[in-house]
Motif scaffolding. Structure first.
Motif, PDB file in Angstrom:
ATOM      1  N   ASN A   1      -9.085   0.425  -3.371  1.00 54.35           N
ATOM      2  CA  ASN A   1      -8.550   0.510  -4.730  1.00 54.35           C
ATOM      3  C   ASN A   1      -8.840  -0.744  -5.559  1.00 54.35           C
ATOM      4  OD1 ASN A   1      -7.189   1.853  -6.806  1.00 54.35           O
ATOM      5  ND2 ASN A   1      -5.215   0.955  -6.243  1.00 54.35           N
TER       6      ASN A   1
ATOM      7  N   ASP B   1      -8.429   3.570   1.081  1.00 55.70           N
ATOM      8  CA  ASP B   1      -8.883   3.270  -0.273  1.00 55.70           C
ATOM      9  C   ASP B   1      -8.500   1.830  -0.629  1.00 55.70           C
ATOM     10  OD1 ASP B   1      -9.589   3.192  -2.907  1.00 55.70           O
ATOM     11  OD2 ASP B   1      -8.426   4.950  -3.512  1.00 55.70           O
TER      12      ASP B   1
ATOM     13  N   TYR C   1       0.843  -1.188   0.000  1.00 60.16           N
ATOM     14  CA  TYR C   1       0.000   0.000   0.000  1.00 60.16           C
ATOM     15  C   TYR C   1       0.876   1.234   0.000  1.00 60.16           C
ATOM     16  CZ  TYR C   1       1.191  -0.681   4.880  1.00 60.16           C
ATOM     17  OH  TYR C   1       1.880  -0.894   6.033  1.00 60.16           O
TER      18      TYR C   1
ATOM     19  N   LYS D   1      -3.777   3.752   0.353  1.00 58.17           N
ATOM     20  CA  LYS D   1      -4.329   3.099  -0.836  1.00 58.17           C
ATOM     21  C   LYS D   1      -3.620   1.772  -1.054  1.00 58.17           C
ATOM     22  CE  LYS D   1      -5.390   5.385  -4.614  1.00 58.17           C
ATOM     23  NZ  LYS D   1      -5.305   6.123  -5.913  1.00 58.17           N
TER      24      LYS D   1
ATOM     25  N   SER E   1     -11.505   3.019  -4.913  1.00 55.81           N
ATOM     26  CA  SER E   1     -11.315   3.464  -6.287  1.00 55.81           C
ATOM     27  C   SER E   1     -11.352   2.248  -7.201  1.00 55.81           C
ATOM     28  CB  SER E   1      -9.967   4.169  -6.436  1.00 55.81           C
ATOM     29  OG  SER E   1      -9.881   5.267  -5.556  1.00 55.81           O
TER      30      SER E   1
ATOM     31  N   THR F   1      -4.148   9.420   3.584  1.00 54.61           N
ATOM     32  CA  THR F   1      -4.826   8.502   2.681  1.00 54.61           C
ATOM     33  C   THR F   1      -3.967   7.261   2.526  1.00 54.61           C
ATOM     34  OG1 THR F   1      -5.958  10.228   1.417  1.00 54.61           O
ATOM     35  CG2 THR F   1      -5.691   8.107   0.342  1.00 54.61           C
TER      36      THR F   1
END
Length: 362
Positions: A78, A76, A42, A56, A105, A54
């Motif tokens: 993702n 996120d 990540y 992700k 996302s 954040t």
């Protein structure tokens, strides 16, 4: 027990739009005597000043994140899958004072990100660790919370939970689903508050997909059972205690159960304070009969399609203006005129008769 405590690095060089960016989150593993390790599954971006980040995912990951007091995190998925690393740990643990928003996302071939149990997860005591334990402020915007068969349960114990909320929870999107017995998708603990204004909730086994012991409001969302789940009983449970009553206010949403919508508390359990002022309801069970009379206020009704609406009030109808009645001659007036006429005629007759007599006399 292995757990990752997040220590986000400060003092690194600035990159891209002035945000502090690192290739991997640094954490301390409590099982390795404080040795600092890094992970490439990540990426972390610091959003402005303070502890606002954040995270992700860059690939499927088996990790246990812990977010501490004062941290604000957008997590996120993702499009990837997050599972627990430790067999008895939660993949995401939000401590008191932390604020976490979960989204996904569509960077991974437009797949939807998922949080679920890894195969071989085990329980500590009566419960498996929840997929998400929230003691702070949690918002689910996107992603799938899948209480799957990685945590195998028996027909009695232990229990598995998707989101275990102990403080403040908001669900505006995503999907929460169960696929085996003795599992809840959302468990709202006593003293906690949950606001559901969207999302999909799918009951795939025996237990209700939503269990409420605290304060919960539902204004929107789709609640239903999976196609293969024909033996499910209640879709939603709301059970309180005398000193800690539960409340569940529903003003919108779609609810399609199998045999029943709400769990009826048994002896020794306290009614959960369900109040319905909106939404649509249906049952798919062969012999199921929809009866929500215990939950709907007198001002509302449920129509043949299962939709709850306000009972329309009857508007007072205006009476047409009355024409003034034509006055009919009064009987008393007619009699009076008749008498007067007779008197006049009699007087005239008398005068005429007297004149006749006088003329003859002469």
């Amino acid at each position: 027990m292995k757990r990752l405590e997040i220590y986000l690095l400060l003092g690194l060089s600035l990159a891209g739009f002035g945000a502090l960016r690192v290739n991997a989150l640094t954490f301390k593993n409590s099982d390795n005597n404080g040795k600092i390790e890094t992970c490439d599954e990540y990426e972390v971006t610091q959003n402005g000043d303070g502890e606002n980040y954040t995270i992700k995912l860059k690939e499927d990951a088996a990790l246990d994140f812990v977010f501490e007091d004062g941290e604000t995190v957008t997590f996120d998925l993702n499009g990837f899958t997050l599972t627990n690393y430790c067999a008895t740990c939660s993949p995401i643990y939000v401590k008191e004072g932390a604020t976490v928003t979960i989204k996904s996302s569509k960077g991974n071939e437009d797949k939807i990100g998922t949080i679920t149990y890894k195969e071989g997860s085990s329980a500590s005591g009566d419960y498996y660790a929840s997929l998400i334990r929230n003691e702070g402020t949690l918002t689910l915007e996107e992603g799938i919370i899948d209480v799957n068969k990685g945590a195998e349960t028996t027909n009695t114990k232990p229990y598995a939970i998707g989101i275990d909320n102990l403080k403040t929870l908001t669900i505006s999107g995503g999907e929460v689903k169960t696929s085996h017995n003795n599992a809840w998708g959302v468990n709202n603990q006593k003293g906690a508050t949950a606001d559901i204004n969207g999302g999909t909730f799918t009951q795939g086994a025996d237990f209700s997909v939503v269990m409420n012991h605290g304060e919960m409001s539902i204004t929107d969302g789709n609640f239903g059972v999976s196609e293969e789940n024909t033996g499910a009983h209640s879709l939603i449970s709301s059970i309180g205690e005398e000193e800690n009553p539960a409340t569940l206010n529903i003003s919108g949403g779609s609810f399609v159960g199998n045999n029943d919508i709400f769990y009826e508390p048994t002896e020794g359990e306290t009614y959960g304070g369900v109040s319905i002022t909106g939404g649509s309801y249906a049952l798919t069970g062969e012999d199921a009969e929809l009866d929500l009379s215990n939950y709907i206020d007198d001002k509302y009704q449920i129509d043949e399609s299962g939709k709850v609406t306000v009972i329309p009030t009857e508007e007072p109808t205006e009476k047409p203006a009355e024409k003034p009645a034509e006055k009919s001659p009064d009987t008393g007036d007619i009699n009076l005129l008749f008498i007067l006429s007779m008197i006049v005629l009699a007087t005239i007759g008398t005068i005429f008769a007297k004149k006749k007599i006088a003329a003859k006399a002469n």
